[in-house]
Design a protein around this motif. Structure first.
Motif, PDB file in Angstrom:
ATOM      1  N   LYS A   1      51.781  -2.522  37.358  1.00  0.00           N
ATOM      2  CA  LYS A   1      51.572  -1.595  38.476  1.00  0.00           C
ATOM      3  C   LYS A   1      52.749  -0.620  38.589  1.00  0.00           C
ATOM      4  CE  LYS A   1      52.530  -2.585  42.667  1.00  0.00           C
ATOM      5  NZ  LYS A   1      52.749  -3.195  43.940  1.00  0.00           N
ATOM      6  N   ASN A   2      53.968  -1.140  38.478  1.00  0.00           N
ATOM      7  CA  ASN A   2      55.156  -0.286  38.576  1.00  0.00           C
ATOM      8  C   ASN A   2      55.224   0.700  37.413  1.00  0.00           C
ATOM      9  OD1 ASN A   2      55.939  -1.570  40.922  1.00  0.00           O
ATOM     10  ND2 ASN A   2      57.300  -2.991  39.886  1.00  0.00           N
ATOM     11  N   ARG A   3      54.840   0.262  36.223  1.00  0.00           N
ATOM     12  CA  ARG A   3      54.832   1.151  35.060  1.00  0.00           C
ATOM     13  C   ARG A   3      53.867   2.313  35.292  1.00  0.00           C
ATOM     14  NH1 ARG A   3      51.889   2.319  30.855  1.00  0.00           N
ATOM     15  NH2 ARG A   3      50.311   0.772  31.321  1.00  0.00           N
ATOM     16  N   LEU A   4      52.677   2.001  35.820  1.00  0.00           N
ATOM     17  CA  LEU A   4      51.690   3.054  36.098  1.00  0.00           C
ATOM     18  C   LEU A   4      52.180   4.009  37.182  1.00  0.00           C
ATOM     19  CD1 LEU A   4      48.361   1.031  35.937  1.00  0.00           C
ATOM     20  CD2 LEU A   4      49.173   2.744  34.310  1.00  0.00           C
ATOM     21  N   GLN A   5      52.828   3.489  38.214  1.00  0.00           N
ATOM     22  CA  GLN A   5      53.353   4.357  39.266  1.00  0.00           C
ATOM     23  C   GLN A   5      54.391   5.324  38.713  1.00  0.00           C
ATOM     24  OE1 GLN A   5      54.836   1.683  42.275  1.00  0.00           O
ATOM     25  NE2 GLN A   5      52.933   1.767  43.463  1.00  0.00           N
ATOM     26  N   ILE A   6      55.258   4.820  37.857  1.00  0.00           N
ATOM     27  CA  ILE A   6      56.287   5.678  37.268  1.00  0.00           C
ATOM     28  C   ILE A   6      55.647   6.733  36.380  1.00  0.00           C
ATOM     29  CG2 ILE A   6      58.211   5.705  35.622  1.00  0.00           C
ATOM     30  CD1 ILE A   6      59.034   2.980  36.840  1.00  0.00           C
ATOM     31  N   GLU A   7      54.662   6.347  35.576  1.00  0.00           N
ATOM     32  CA  GLU A   7      53.957   7.313  34.722  1.00  0.00           C
ATOM     33  C   GLU A   7      53.301   8.400  35.567  1.00  0.00           C
ATOM     34  OE1 GLU A   7      51.124   5.504  32.129  1.00  0.00           O
ATOM     35  OE2 GLU A   7      52.665   4.510  30.935  1.00  0.00           O
TER      36      GLU A   7
ATOM     37  N   LYS B   1      54.138   9.422  38.586  1.00  0.00           N
ATOM     38  CA  LYS B   1      55.143  10.308  39.188  1.00  0.00           C
ATOM     39  C   LYS B   1      55.679  11.312  38.173  1.00  0.00           C
ATOM     40  CE  LYS B   1      56.543   7.277  42.915  1.00  0.00           C
ATOM     41  NZ  LYS B   1      57.598   6.451  43.507  1.00  0.00           N
ATOM     42  N   TYR B   2      55.925  10.859  36.934  1.00  0.00           N
ATOM     43  CA  TYR B   2      56.392  11.787  35.900  1.00  0.00           C
ATOM     44  C   TYR B   2      55.311  12.800  35.544  1.00  0.00           C
ATOM     45  CZ  TYR B   2      60.826   9.444  35.016  1.00  0.00           C
ATOM     46  OH  TYR B   2      62.096   8.932  35.135  1.00  0.00           O
ATOM     47  N   CYS B   3      54.055  12.351  35.532  1.00  0.00           N
ATOM     48  CA  CYS B   3      52.951  13.264  35.249  1.00  0.00           C
ATOM     49  C   CYS B   3      52.869  14.334  36.340  1.00  0.00           C
ATOM     50  CB  CYS B   3      51.646  12.481  35.154  1.00  0.00           C
ATOM     51  SG  CYS B   3      50.235  13.454  34.612  1.00  0.00           S
ATOM     52  N   LEU B   4      53.001  13.926  37.601  1.00  0.00           N
ATOM     53  CA  LEU B   4      52.983  14.876  38.713  1.00  0.00           C
ATOM     54  C   LEU B   4      54.128  15.874  38.584  1.00  0.00           C
ATOM     55  CD1 LEU B   4      52.028  15.889  41.490  1.00  0.00           C
ATOM     56  CD2 LEU B   4      53.452  14.093  42.517  1.00  0.00           C
ATOM     57  N   ARG B   5      55.307  15.390  38.271  1.00  0.00           N
ATOM     58  CA  ARG B   5      56.460  16.275  38.122  1.00  0.00           C
ATOM     59  C   ARG B   5      56.217  17.272  36.984  1.00  0.00           C
ATOM     60  NH1 ARG B   5      61.805  13.223  37.220  1.00  0.00           N
ATOM     61  NH2 ARG B   5      61.386  12.602  39.355  1.00  0.00           N
ATOM     62  N   GLY B   6      55.670  16.784  35.863  1.00  0.00           N
ATOM     63  CA  GLY B   6      55.383  17.670  34.739  1.00  0.00           C
ATOM     64  C   GLY B   6      54.355  18.729  35.093  1.00  0.00           C
ATOM     65  N   ALA B   7      53.345  18.347  35.889  1.00  0.00           N
ATOM     66  CA  ALA B   7      52.323  19.311  36.301  1.00  0.00           C
ATOM     67  C   ALA B   7      52.922  20.374  37.215  1.00  0.00           C
ATOM     68  CB  ALA B   7      51.175  18.588  36.999  1.00  0.00           C
ATOM     69  N   GLU B   8      53.771  19.946  38.142  1.00  0.00           N
ATOM     70  CA  GLU B   8      54.390  20.897  39.061  1.00  0.00           C
ATOM     71  C   GLU B   8      55.339  21.845  38.329  1.00  0.00           C
ATOM     72  OE1 GLU B   8      54.404  18.325  43.222  1.00  0.00           O
ATOM     73  OE2 GLU B   8      56.149  18.209  41.904  1.00  0.00           O
ATOM     74  N   TRP B   9      56.040  21.350  37.331  1.00  0.00           N
ATOM     75  CA  TRP B   9      57.003  22.171  36.594  1.00  0.00           C
ATOM     76  C   TRP B   9      56.361  22.919  35.434  1.00  0.00           C
ATOM     77  CZ3 TRP B   9      61.740  18.394  35.997  1.00  0.00           C
ATOM     78  CH2 TRP B   9      62.285  18.153  37.252  1.00  0.00           C
ATOM     79  N   GLY B  10      55.133  22.518  35.075  1.00  0.00           N
ATOM     80  CA  GLY B  10      54.447  23.185  33.971  1.00  0.00           C
ATOM     81  C   GLY B  10      54.926  22.742  32.600  1.00  0.00           C
ATOM     82  N   VAL B  11      55.378  21.491  32.483  1.00  0.00           N
ATOM     83  CA  VAL B  11      55.860  20.974  31.200  1.00  0.00           C
ATOM     84  C   VAL B  11      55.213  19.621  30.906  1.00  0.00           C
ATOM     85  CG1 VAL B  11      58.112  22.123  31.329  1.00  0.00           C
ATOM     86  CG2 VAL B  11      57.851  19.841  32.277  1.00  0.00           C
ATOM     87  N   GLY B  12      55.237  19.219  29.643  1.00  0.00           N
ATOM     88  CA  GLY B  12      54.793  17.885  29.258  1.00  0.00           C
ATOM     89  C   GLY B  12      53.289  17.765  29.123  1.00  0.00           C
ATOM     90  N   ASP B  13      52.833  16.516  28.974  1.00  0.00           N
ATOM     91  CA  ASP B  13      51.422  16.223  28.759  1.00  0.00           C
ATOM     92  C   ASP B  13      50.551  16.587  29.958  1.00  0.00           C
ATOM     93  OD1 ASP B  13      52.050  15.214  26.286  1.00  0.00           O
ATOM     94  OD2 ASP B  13      52.098  13.117  26.936  1.00  0.00           O
TER      95      ASP B  13
ATOM     96  N   ALA C   1      49.515   9.116  42.424  1.00  0.00           N
ATOM     97  CA  ALA C   1      50.898   8.640  42.438  1.00  0.00           C
ATOM     98  C   ALA C   1      51.297   8.091  43.804  1.00  0.00           C
ATOM     99  CB  ALA C   1      51.843   9.773  42.051  1.00  0.00           C
ATOM    100  N   GLY C   2      50.475   8.310  44.820  1.00  0.00           N
ATOM    101  CA  GLY C   2      50.793   7.811  46.154  1.00  0.00           C
ATOM    102  C   GLY C   2      51.857   8.630  46.853  1.00  0.00           C
ATOM    103  N   VAL C   3      51.967   9.905  46.479  1.00  0.00           N
ATOM    104  CA  VAL C   3      52.961  10.794  47.081  1.00  0.00           C
ATOM    105  C   VAL C   3      52.302  11.539  48.232  1.00  0.00           C
ATOM    106  CG1 VAL C   3      54.479  12.760  46.697  1.00  0.00           C
ATOM    107  CG2 VAL C   3      54.171  11.046  44.900  1.00  0.00           C
ATOM    108  N   ASN C   4      52.872  11.411  49.400  1.00  0.00           N
ATOM    109  CA  ASN C   4      52.332  12.112  50.577  1.00  0.00           C
ATOM    110  C   ASN C   4      53.320  13.188  51.000  1.00  0.00           C
ATOM    111  OD1 ASN C   4      50.150  10.360  50.653  1.00  0.00           O
ATOM    112  ND2 ASN C   4      51.247   8.901  51.955  1.00  0.00           N
TER     113      ASN C   4
END
Length: 117
Positions: A71-77, A79-91, A113-116
């Motif tokens: 569960k923690n691994r998926l949450q971290i993935e 969050k990184y995916c969200l950050r990449g989408a916001e910054w326009g980088v990565g997968d 990601a559970g980010v509010n």
């Protein structure tokens, strides 16, 4: 260049001379027999370890730990995916999407990601 040994090189050194016999203290000898390293205690510890490893509580905790790790691994993935989408980088980059698609995609990632915000 060759190294030449000296004339004392074949003789044994001081480390080959045995040291003096130390006095034996009865209290310490008794204590050494009853240490956790005695054969009887080692057998008792091995039996207790085997019984503990088979306990339902340990099995339950190990399973819970494994689930939490995933569960923690998926949450971290996420969050990184969200950050990449916001910054326009990565997968998870939202590059090439329309503004509306990008906003929907980022909103979906935030929920995942559970980010509010």
């Amino acid at each position: 260049m060759e190294a030449e040994a000296g004339f004392l090189s074949g003789l044994p050194g001081i480390e080959s001379v045995p040291g003096p016999e130390l006095p034996q203290i009865d209290f310490l000898n008794r204590f050494n027999v009853e240490t956790p390293f005695s054969e009887e205690n080692q057998k008792k510890y091995a039996e207790n370890d085997a019984r503990f490893k088979e306990s339902p509580l340990l099995k339950k905790l190990l399973e819970k730990s494994k689930l939490n790790k995933e569960k923690n691994r998926l949450q971290i993935e996420n969050k990184y995916c969200l950050r990449g989408a916001e910054w326009g980088v990565g997968d998870c980059s939202a590059e090439g999407m329309s503004v509306e698609e990008r906003d929907k995609f980022i909103e979906m990632l935030k929920q995942k990601a559970g980010v509010n915000e």
